[in-house]
Design a protein around this motif. Structure first.
Motif, PDB file in Angstrom:
ATOM      1  N   LEU A 162       0.828  -1.204   0.000  1.00  0.00           N
ATOM      2  CA  LEU A 162       0.000   0.000   0.000  1.00  0.00           C
ATOM      3  C   LEU A 162       0.865   1.258   0.000  1.00  0.00           C
ATOM      4  CD1 LEU A 162      -2.535  -1.200   2.726  1.00  0.00           C
ATOM      5  CD2 LEU A 162      -2.921  -1.148   0.253  1.00  0.00           C
ATOM      6  N   VAL A 196      -8.809  -0.859   0.435  1.00  0.00           N
ATOM      7  CA  VAL A 196      -8.853  -1.760   1.599  1.00  0.00           C
ATOM      8  C   VAL A 196     -10.306  -2.043   1.996  1.00  0.00           C
ATOM      9  CG1 VAL A 196      -8.333  -1.920   4.081  1.00  0.00           C
ATOM     10  CG2 VAL A 196      -6.549  -1.189   2.458  1.00  0.00           C
ATOM     11  N   ILE A 244       1.222  -7.433   4.750  1.00  0.00           N
ATOM     12  CA  ILE A 244       0.900  -6.081   4.288  1.00  0.00           C
ATOM     13  C   ILE A 244       2.108  -5.181   4.532  1.00  0.00           C
ATOM     14  CG2 ILE A 244      -0.568  -4.051   4.623  1.00  0.00           C
ATOM     15  CD1 ILE A 244      -2.868  -5.905   5.341  1.00  0.00           C
ATOM     16  N   MET A 261       3.174  -1.049   4.181  1.00  0.00           N
ATOM     17  CA  MET A 261       2.626   0.294   3.951  1.00  0.00           C
ATOM     18  C   MET A 261       3.674   1.362   4.233  1.00  0.00           C
ATOM     19  SD  MET A 261       0.040   1.030   7.148  1.00  0.00           S
ATOM     20  CE  MET A 261      -0.873  -0.505   7.121  1.00  0.00           C
ATOM     21  N   GLU A 265      -8.123  -1.303  10.267  1.00  0.00           N
ATOM     22  CA  GLU A 265      -8.835  -1.789   9.073  1.00  0.00           C
ATOM     23  C   GLU A 265      -8.018  -2.863   8.366  1.00  0.00           C
ATOM     24  OE1 GLU A 265     -11.642   0.031   7.005  1.00  0.00           O
ATOM     25  OE2 GLU A 265     -12.268   0.441   9.057  1.00  0.00           O
ATOM     26  N   CYS A 266      -6.714  -2.639   8.266  1.00  0.00           N
ATOM     27  CA  CYS A 266      -5.861  -3.588   7.542  1.00  0.00           C
ATOM     28  C   CYS A 266      -5.799  -4.957   8.220  1.00  0.00           C
ATOM     29  CB  CYS A 266      -4.458  -3.012   7.390  1.00  0.00           C
ATOM     30  SG  CYS A 266      -4.366  -1.686   6.167  1.00  0.00           S
ATOM     31  N   THR A 267      -5.929  -4.993   9.540  1.00  0.00           N
ATOM     32  CA  THR A 267      -5.880  -6.302  10.217  1.00  0.00           C
ATOM     33  C   THR A 267      -7.055  -7.186   9.808  1.00  0.00           C
ATOM     34  OG1 THR A 267      -7.111  -5.567  12.192  1.00  0.00           O
ATOM     35  CG2 THR A 267      -4.704  -5.307  12.228  1.00  0.00           C
ATOM     36  N   MET A 295       3.694  -7.744   8.953  1.00  0.00           N
ATOM     37  CA  MET A 295       3.154  -6.412   8.692  1.00  0.00           C
ATOM     38  C   MET A 295       4.329  -5.445   8.823  1.00  0.00           C
ATOM     39  SD  MET A 295       0.446  -4.199   8.375  1.00  0.00           S
ATOM     40  CE  MET A 295      -1.089  -4.844   9.072  1.00  0.00           C
TER      41      MET A 295
END
Length: 287
Positions: free
Chosen positions: A122, A178, A191, A193, A219-221, A231
């Motif tokens: 991301l 997302v 992920i 970012m 949100e990403c979790t 991560m």
């Protein structure tokens, strides 16, 4: 401190006076860097005889002074990974070499996972991490809102001989992407970012890292698999410490998945002085 010390095609030759002297392959550039608050120890001819010198403007922005003819773009390598380099009108060159410390780490994680790994990158810029993850054998979804950067990333994948790898390039607002992945039920094993300090979405939505990063991380979790691999958060926002990233990863990733967290500064070695140039921070969660 995580130091990207394995480069052969890139080097921070010297630093001082708010600037760094860098070698990108055979091209030497002089660029500003706000972390360099010490003087130049000895402004040798090399400082003056660069190919290009980026001058900051007092009103913001700046411009390149090209002292020697250089190609419109050229290629540098980090081991098997290859990248196009091009001086842009906002001082950058299309690559953050300090991120090689993360590329090596994620490549090891992916190669040693013993299973297929899907990676979501991301704010993915020109795709340094995308190239590394694809080379290591992961399937990658690369998302960035800037069409030109996504195209540059595609070219880096081709340049590295990875056109046959499962990489999807998406030009989109990262937050909306997302949310759509949540609705579609798509999941990722890892992920990456690299969120900006400040930004605006297509409809004027504002992103301010201090206010937006934690809810976005939450949100990403929700789009991670039940057995995620890692991560990674990178940050260049002044004033945010590695401990902040450590705390946020503890409250989100570790509380949900266990695992371990490391956080710290990321940097590059300075050839002439033997010192380390700080270049931002990172937070890593791994299973």
């Amino acid at each position: 401190m995580y130091v990207a010390s394995e480069w052969k095609d890139y080097e921070v030759i010297d630093t001082g006076g708010g600037e760094k002297l860098e070698r990108w392959g055979d091209i030497v550039l002089r660029r500003p860097d706000p972390q360099i608050i010490w003087p130049i120890a000895n402004e040798t001819a090399m400082w003056r005889e660069v190919h290009g010198h980026y001058h900051r403007s007092s009103s913001g922005g700046g411009q390149w002074e090209m002292k020697k003819t250089i190609p419109e773009r050229w290629t540098i390598s980090y081991g098997p990974l290859k990248f196009h380099i091009r001086p842009t009108n906002f001082k950058h060159t299309g690559l953050f070499p300090e991120q090689a410390a993360n590329w090596s780490w994620m490549m090891d994680k992916i190669k040693n996972a013993g299973r297929p790994i899907s990676v979501l990158n991301l704010f993915a810029y020109t795709g340094g991490a995308t190239v590394a993850a694809a080379y290591a054998g992961a399937s990658v979804v690369h998302v960035d809102a800037a069409k030109g950067m996504v195209q540059w990333a595609k070219e880096n994948i081709q340049l590295s001989g990875l056109s046959d790898r499962p990489v999807r390039f998406i030009t989109d607002d990262v937050f909306k992407f997302v949310q759509r992945e949540q609705r579609r039920g798509n999941k990722y094993d890892a992920i990456i970012m690299d969120p900006p300090s400040y930004g605006r979405g297509p409809k004027g939505e504002t992103w301010k890292l201090e206010q937006s990063l934690y809810p976005f991380l939450e949100e990403c979790t929700t789009i991670l698999t039940d057995n995620p691999l890692f991560m990674l958060i990178n940050s260049y926002t002044t004033g945010i410490s590695p401990t902040v990233l450590n705390n946020m990863l503890n409250m989100t990733m570790k509380s949900k998945f266990g695992g371990k967290i490391t956080a710290g500064e990321i940097g590059l070695p300075i050839t002439k002085s033997g010192l380390i140039l700080p270049c931002g921070i990172l937070g890593r969660w791994e299973a």
